[in-house]
Design a protein around this motif. Structure first.
Motif, PDB file in Angstrom:
ATOM      1  N   VAL A  57      -1.984   6.772 -10.809  1.00 36.14           N
ATOM      2  CA  VAL A  57      -2.024   6.264  -9.441  1.00 36.14           C
ATOM      3  C   VAL A  57      -2.668   7.279  -8.501  1.00 36.14           C
ATOM      4  N   GLU A  58      -2.566   8.569  -8.825  1.00 36.62           N
ATOM      5  CA  GLU A  58      -3.117   9.592  -7.939  1.00 36.62           C
ATOM      6  C   GLU A  58      -4.633   9.464  -7.779  1.00 36.62           C
ATOM      7  N   VAL A  59      -5.301   8.778  -8.709  1.00 34.46           N
ATOM      8  CA  VAL A  59      -6.748   8.597  -8.613  1.00 34.46           C
ATOM      9  C   VAL A  59      -7.105   7.836  -7.339  1.00 34.46           C
ATOM     10  N   TRP A  60      -6.211   6.965  -6.878  1.00 38.65           N
ATOM     11  CA  TRP A  60      -6.518   6.130  -5.716  1.00 38.65           C
ATOM     12  C   TRP A  60      -5.806   6.591  -4.445  1.00 38.65           C
ATOM     13  N   GLN A  61      -5.263   7.782  -4.463  1.00 37.72           N
ATOM     14  CA  GLN A  61      -4.561   8.275  -3.277  1.00 37.72           C
ATOM     15  C   GLN A  61      -5.482   9.155  -2.448  1.00 37.72           C
ATOM     16  N   PHE A  62      -5.391   8.988  -1.111  1.00 30.69           N
ATOM     17  CA  PHE A  62      -6.198   9.755  -0.168  1.00 30.69           C
ATOM     18  C   PHE A  62      -5.333  10.797   0.531  1.00 30.69           C
ATOM     19  N   THR A  63      -5.971  11.880   0.954  1.00 32.64           N
ATOM     20  CA  THR A  63      -5.315  12.813   1.863  1.00 32.64           C
ATOM     21  C   THR A  63      -5.783  12.616   3.298  1.00 32.64           C
ATOM     22  N   ASP A  64      -6.773  11.757   3.514  1.00 30.77           N
ATOM     23  CA  ASP A  64      -7.272  11.505   4.865  1.00 30.77           C
ATOM     24  C   ASP A  64      -6.220  10.769   5.684  1.00 30.77           C
ATOM     25  N   TYR A  65      -6.280  10.990   7.011  1.00 30.28           N
ATOM     26  CA  TYR A  65      -5.285  10.398   7.889  1.00 30.28           C
ATOM     27  C   TYR A  65      -5.683   9.009   8.381  1.00 30.28           C
ATOM     28  N   TRP A  66      -6.939   8.622   8.197  1.00 33.13           N
ATOM     29  CA  TRP A  66      -7.403   7.397   8.835  1.00 33.13           C
ATOM     30  C   TRP A  66      -7.836   6.329   7.832  1.00 33.13           C
ATOM     31  N   ARG A  67      -7.615   6.523   6.546  1.00 34.72           N
ATOM     32  CA  ARG A  67      -8.034   5.509   5.593  1.00 34.72           C
ATOM     33  C   ARG A  67      -7.175   5.588   4.330  1.00 34.72           C
ATOM     34  N   TRP A  68      -7.191   4.503   3.584  1.00 36.64           N
ATOM     35  CA  TRP A  68      -6.654   4.475   2.224  1.00 36.64           C
ATOM     36  C   TRP A  68      -7.268   3.290   1.494  1.00 36.64           C
ATOM     37  N   HIS A  69      -7.130   3.292   0.176  1.00 33.33           N
ATOM     38  CA  HIS A  69      -7.657   2.188  -0.612  1.00 33.33           C
ATOM     39  C   HIS A  69      -6.844   0.929  -0.331  1.00 33.33           C
ATOM     40  N   SER A  97       0.807  -1.222   0.000  1.00 32.75           N
ATOM     41  CA  SER A  97       0.000   0.000   0.000  1.00 32.75           C
ATOM     42  C   SER A  97       0.838   1.269   0.000  1.00 32.75           C
ATOM     43  N   GLY A  98       2.135   1.171  -0.156  1.00 34.16           N
ATOM     44  CA  GLY A  98       2.984   2.360  -0.076  1.00 34.16           C
ATOM     45  C   GLY A  98       2.617   3.432  -1.070  1.00 34.16           C
ATOM     46  N   HIS A  99       2.146   3.027  -2.250  1.00 37.14           N
ATOM     47  CA  HIS A  99       1.777   3.994  -3.278  1.00 37.14           C
ATOM     48  C   HIS A  99       0.401   4.593  -3.029  1.00 37.14           C
ATOM     49  N   LEU A 100      -0.328   4.096  -2.021  1.00 38.04           N
ATOM     50  CA  LEU A 100      -1.672   4.584  -1.724  1.00 38.04           C
ATOM     51  C   LEU A 100      -1.735   5.343  -0.405  1.00 38.04           C
ATOM     52  N   LEU A 101      -0.615   5.545   0.269  1.00 36.95           N
ATOM     53  CA  LEU A 101      -0.602   6.158   1.595  1.00 36.95           C
ATOM     54  C   LEU A 101      -1.123   7.584   1.577  1.00 36.95           C
ATOM     55  N   ARG A 157       2.958   1.623 -16.879  1.00 35.08           N
ATOM     56  CA  ARG A 157       3.775   1.398 -15.677  1.00 35.08           C
ATOM     57  C   ARG A 157       2.928   1.587 -14.419  1.00 35.08           C
ATOM     58  N   ALA A 158       2.055   2.601 -14.425  1.00 39.26           N
ATOM     59  CA  ALA A 158       1.166   2.811 -13.281  1.00 39.26           C
ATOM     60  C   ALA A 158       0.229   1.622 -13.095  1.00 39.26           C
ATOM     61  N   LEU A 159      -0.296   1.071 -14.202  1.00 39.12           N
ATOM     62  CA  LEU A 159      -1.157  -0.106 -14.097  1.00 39.12           C
ATOM     63  C   LEU A 159      -0.398  -1.292 -13.528  1.00 39.12           C
ATOM     64  N   GLY A 160       0.865  -1.438 -13.890  1.00 43.19           N
ATOM     65  CA  GLY A 160       1.666  -2.520 -13.331  1.00 43.19           C
ATOM     66  C   GLY A 160       1.885  -2.373 -11.849  1.00 43.19           C
ATOM     67  N   CYS A 161       1.883  -1.125 -11.376  1.00 47.99           N
ATOM     68  CA  CYS A 161       2.005  -0.877  -9.933  1.00 47.99           C
ATOM     69  C   CYS A 161       0.696  -1.167  -9.219  1.00 47.99           C
ATOM     70  N   LEU A 162      -0.413  -0.753  -9.832  1.00 48.14           N
ATOM     71  CA  LEU A 162      -1.713  -0.896  -9.189  1.00 48.14           C
ATOM     72  C   LEU A 162      -2.224  -2.332  -9.204  1.00 48.14           C
ATOM     73  N   VAL A 163      -1.934  -3.051 -10.276  1.00 45.79           N
ATOM     74  CA  VAL A 163      -2.452  -4.415 -10.443  1.00 45.79           C
ATOM     75  C   VAL A 163      -1.268  -5.359 -10.652  1.00 45.79           C
ATOM     76  N   PRO A 164      -0.865  -6.106  -9.637  1.00 44.88           N
ATOM     77  CA  PRO A 164       0.298  -6.983  -9.756  1.00 44.88           C
ATOM     78  C   PRO A 164       0.004  -8.182 -10.657  1.00 44.88           C
ATOM     79  N   PRO A 165       1.036  -8.941 -11.050  1.00 44.00           N
ATOM     80  CA  PRO A 165       0.837 -10.079 -11.968  1.00 44.00           C
ATOM     81  C   PRO A 165      -0.192 -11.090 -11.479  1.00 44.00           C
TER      82      PRO A 165
END
Length: 563
Positions: free
Chosen positions: A480-492, A32-36, A527-535
């Motif tokens: 990837v920014e589409v799935w990033q939150f600025t909230d402190y208590w949740r993420w995708h 989830s590092g890319h979604l923090l 490349r972003a899709l490869g990060c969001l959806v693993p093999p």
């Protein structure tokens, strides 16, 4: 032989806990590092600010007053308030750059993780040496730290130079004074401790204004210890604490005046004088205490904000599942535990648990009240910000761990909290990744996109990760920014990405973009899709290939280059 064996056992347990937390945080970053968080000035700004200082040794910068002032001034450009911790964070990143570490979000994440582990080690040392059930307290604190609430976990993985450094310096303060908090020393030694802590408070105030609160709390507790001996005459038992507070206050003001009068801190943005100048400076040079934005009497407005933001200890309604209904009970239970241990310690004027209990209750009330400000814009109510409770989370965990070291009821309570928090924490992992930190490569590359869009200066591309990428490639990676939150208590959760309508999301993202006719843009999107959806979940990409048959080869080319 008893004491050395106990020390060796505590050391072994500490190392095991640190290893377990390190492994867990790598799994969290890999999954989830890319979604923090979204990319923002508070973190990526350090890379921008550091660009003129990449080749100069840090000791040479600090030894030259004009250059030191410019360095400190550049570090303050990352935040909106005068904090010495911003300079510490930038200095740590500068040392990494001098060692040849490529600059990027991965470097920032690793620095934050190292600080979080150091803070954990300090707390484990405190609990191992100052609790009756050392091994149980260590294991309990380590387990609670591992499944930390979202706010605490997130702030332990971002390099902001503010709240995570406050937590680290606070843990260092507690580790240094824990013996004095646990048991008062003889009168002369206790007075020496108070004077030393007063001087340290001045340094903490320069580092970050919010550290004044724990520093003063330690001073008050040590001063109470001056009258803790029943054999002392009654006048001393009454006047001793007052003498301690006066001595600590004199040491604080003397040290603060000395620090500000030397000129060594020029460029930090703090007042040069002492008398007639504010001790604390607020955001963008405004007064520290601004008009309140919420009132205790406005229950209808304040209640919902309080329920979501005032230091939730397990995942809350916007983040969790079954834990949401029980979270208020956990928060109330920990508060009552802190109050009970605190009053017991206050009566005896000693005890680490007593200090932590009172500080948790008093600190929570202070942060909740002081958090009711208008923030940067006087016309907009800021309300309570969850990040302001960051350094109180380890205090709550330490109280539970101390209780677990004393009784089986405490251990059952720790087990209940772990049961509530574990399912949501486990969802932050993504074991479909081909290797443990598969997505960290993207996290290391994302900073270039931010620098390209938001910064007027940047380090040379050979000092950055993904330095070869074109602007269009980086803009395509912005999916990837589409799935990033600025909230402190949740993420995708990573497992939910692409479960449905991924092709429609890609279409909306690419609509009217300048790079739609550039193959490099689609390679970056791949490349972003490869990060969001693993093999392991590659079947979710089939609708995307079908929706964009002409661009699919370019996206697949970028995908093959993704982690």
């Amino acid at each position: 032989m008893g004491a050395p064996i106990r020390r060796r056992r505590c050391l072994l347990l500490t190392l095991l806990v640190l290893a377990a937390v390190l492994l867990d945080r790598l799994l969290v970053l890999g999954g989830s590092g890319h979604l923090l968080f979204d990319l923002n000035q508070a973190e990526q700004g350090f890379i921008r600010a550091l660009s003129p200082w990449l080749d100069a040794p840090l000791h040479e910068i600090l030894a030259d007053p004009p250059r030191r002032a410019r360095f400190l001034r550049d570090s303050q450009s990352v935040g909106n308030q005068a904090h010495g911790t911003l300079a510490l964070a930038m200095a740590a990143l500068q040392v990494c750059a001098r060692l040849g570490v490529p600059l990027g979000t991965l470097t920032l994440r690793v620095l934050a993780l190292l600080g979080s582990l150091l803070s954990l080690a300090l707390w484990l040392r405190v609990l191992g040496r100052n609790s009756r059930g050392g091994w149980a307290s260590i294991l309990s604190f380590g387990a609670l730290f591992l499944v930390a609430p979202p706010v605490m976990l997130k702030l332990g993985l971002v390099h902001w130079g503010t709240h995570e450094w406050v937590s680290l310096l606070f843990s260092g303060l507690i580790a240094a004074v824990a013996p004095g908090l646990q048991r008062p020393a003889r009168r002369g030694l206790q007075l020496a401790r108070i004077a030393a802590v007063g001087a340290v408070c001045a340094a903490l105030l320069v580092a970050n204004g919010s550290l004044l609160m724990p520093g003063l709390a330690v001073l008050c507790w040590l001063s109470l210890g001056l009258g803790a001996q029943r054999a002392d005459p009654l006048p001393w038992r009454l006047l001793g604490p007052i003498l301690g507070l006066v001595l600590g206050g004199l040491a604080l003001f003397a040290t603060l005046g000395a620090l500000r009068s030397t000129g060594w801190l020029a460029g930090l943005g703090q007042p040069d004088g002492l008398w007639g100048e504010p001790l604390l400076v607020g955001k963008r040079g405004r007064p520290f205490l601004m008009p309140e934005g919420l009132s205790w009497r406005e229950v209808g407005l304040w209640g919902p904000v309080f329920a979501k933001r005032a230091m939730p200890l397990v995942p809350g309604p916007l983040y969790g599942h079954h834990a949401a209904t029980l979270e208020p009970l956990v928060r109330a239970g920990v508060g009552l535990l802190g109050l009970g241990l605190g009053l017991r310690g206050l009566w005896r004027r000693r005890g680490l648990a007593g200090f932590l209990g009172l500080y948790l209750v008093g600190g929570w009330l202070a942060v909740t009240l002081l958090g009711q400000t208008h923030g940067l814009d006087p016309g907009i109510v800021g309300g309570i910000q969850p990040r302001y409770y960051a350094h109180l989370y380890p205090v709550a965990l330490a109280l539970l761990a101390l209780w677990a070291g004393r009784s089986w009821l405490g251990r059952l309570s720790v087990g209940a909290v772990l049961f509530l928090a574990w399912p949501d924490h486990r969802a932050l992992w993504d074991l479909d990744q081909p290797w443990i930190c598969g997505r960290l490569r993207w996290a290391a590359d994302a900073h270039r996109l931010w620098l390209q869009e938001h910064s007027d200066r940047s380090p040379p591309t050979d000092r950055l990760r993904l330095g070869w990428a074109s602007p269009a490639f980086l803009q395509g990676m912005g999916l990837v920014e589409v799935w990033q939150f600025t909230d402190y208590w949740r993420w995708h959760r990573p497992q939910s990405i692409g479960r449905r309508d991924l092709d429609k999301t890609v279409a909306r993202f690419a609509e009217d973009k300048d790079w739609v006719d550039d193959p490099d843009g689609w390679r970056g999107l791949g490349r972003a899709l490869g990060c969001l959806v693993p093999p392991g979940r590659a079947a979710r990409l089939e609708p995307v290939w079908a929706a964009f048959p002409d661009q699919a080869p370019w996206m697949q080319e970028g995908l093959r280059g993704a982690p």
